[in-house]
Design an enzyme around this catalytic site. Structure first.
Site, mmCIF file in Angstrom:
data_model
loop_
_atom_site.group_PDB
_atom_site.id
_atom_site.type_symbol
_atom_site.label_atom_id
_atom_site.label_comp_id
_atom_site.label_asym_id
_atom_site.label_seq_id
_atom_site.Cartn_x
_atom_site.Cartn_y
_atom_site.Cartn_z
ATOM 1 N N GLY A 296 0.836 -1.205 0.000
ATOM 2 C CA GLY A 296 0.000 0.000 0.000
ATOM 3 C C GLY A 296 0.861 1.242 0.000
ATOM 4 O O GLY A 296 2.055 1.180 -0.310
ATOM 5 N N ASN A 297 0.275 2.372 0.325
ATOM 6 C CA ASN A 297 1.054 3.609 0.423
ATOM 7 C C ASN A 297 0.416 4.511 1.486
ATOM 8 O O ASN A 297 -0.623 4.172 2.052
ATOM 9 C CB ASN A 297 1.163 4.301 -0.937
ATOM 10 C CG ASN A 297 -0.180 4.683 -1.499
ATOM 11 O OD1 ASN A 297 -0.868 5.558 -0.977
ATOM 12 N ND2 ASN A 297 -0.588 4.016 -2.583
ATOM 13 N N HIS A 298 1.036 5.660 1.751
ATOM 14 C CA HIS A 298 0.645 6.514 2.879
ATOM 15 C C HIS A 298 -0.522 7.457 2.581
ATOM 16 O O HIS A 298 -0.828 8.322 3.404
ATOM 17 C CB HIS A 298 1.836 7.356 3.342
ATOM 18 C CG HIS A 298 2.924 6.552 3.961
ATOM 19 N ND1 HIS A 298 2.726 5.760 5.056
ATOM 20 C CD2 HIS A 298 4.230 6.414 3.628
ATOM 21 C CE1 HIS A 298 3.860 5.170 5.381
ATOM 22 N NE2 HIS A 298 4.777 5.542 4.518
ATOM 23 N N ALA B 51 -3.910 7.697 -4.978
ATOM 24 C CA ALA B 51 -2.524 7.241 -5.111
ATOM 25 C C ALA B 51 -2.573 5.766 -5.491
ATOM 26 O O ALA B 51 -2.561 4.880 -4.636
ATOM 27 C CB ALA B 51 -1.786 7.445 -3.792
#
Ligand code: CTP
Length: 211
Positions: A19-21, A87
């Site tokens: 995943g990402n932030h 994102a």
């Protein structure tokens, strides 16, 4: 109006993902602002704890880049404008293990394949009068990279934020953006609350719709 927000999660096994932030804050603020301006808004959201403050926003929850692509393709044709704030993961595991991967003595390599670039796909399908907006989060050569994305993805404008600007980027309540439009006109905005940044972005969309 179609808005995407948040990260995507790409499953590795039943308990792990890549995943990402992204918090989803910027995309939710844009969806709420468009609804407040009277638009009919569909918000496609990756996994996020964010909540919309506008009851009229129609929220569709997705998890992976592939699910986000499907939902976007379903709703894009009927949209006057699409703001792609999510994102989206650029890579996803080639295989998803059906069982939890157990610890082993050797190192583990996970093979990744490219996901579809949703924004580029929508840019290829864009019809006359449709407005397509993308984001670029950059750490270096910010403006050159943003202009390249603007052209490659057939956008009407791109919202650039640099991770070098204090208070911009993931998990903050503020953002500092530069808007570059298809005529390569550049507008640099001050550091602002994400709700005010959303207003600037939505005003630019409204300006393009009305010209
Ligand atoms: N985007 C998308 N689908 C992807 C990747 C990105 O629709 N698979 C969209 C994002 O929502 C954003 C824009 O493309 O609006 C730019 O995303 P970004 O990650 O900055 O750029 P990439 O094109 O993925 O390029 P890079 O990661 O190399 O900077």
């Amino acid at each position: 109006m179609l808005v995407t927000a948040g990260p995507t999660y790409e499953a590795i096994d039943p308990v792990r993902f890549i995943g990402n932030h992204s918090s989803g804050k910027m995309g939710f603020a844009i969806a709420d602002q468009l609804a407040a301006m009277g638009a009919d808004v569909t918000l496609i959201a990756g996994p996020t704890a964010q909540k919309s403050h506008q009851p009229s926003v129609k929220r569709i929850d997705v998890t992976s880049a592939a699910e986000m692509l499907d939902a976007c393709l379903q709703h894009y044709k009927n949209s006057k404008a699409c703001i792609m704030c999510a994102a989206v993961a650029d890579f996803t595991p080639v295989t998803v293990s059906a069982q939890k991967i157990k610890k082993q003595d050797t190192d583990l390599n996970i093979e990744l394949k490219k996901t579809t670039d949703i924004l580029k796909t929508l840019g290829e399908q864009k019809s006359n009068g449709q407005i397509l907006v993308g984001f670029a989060l950059e750490t270096n050569n910010e403006e050159d990279n943003a202009v390249e994305k603007l052209k490659k993805k057939n956008l009407d404008f791109i919202v650039l934020n640099s991770l070098n600007d204090k208070g911009a980027g993931f998990r903050t309540d503020t953002n500092k953006i530069t808007i570059i439009d298809h005529k390569l006109q550049k507008t640099v905005f001050d550091l602002k609350d994400k709700n005010e940044v959303a207003t600037d972005i939505c005003n630019k969309v409204a300006e393009l719709i009305n010209t």
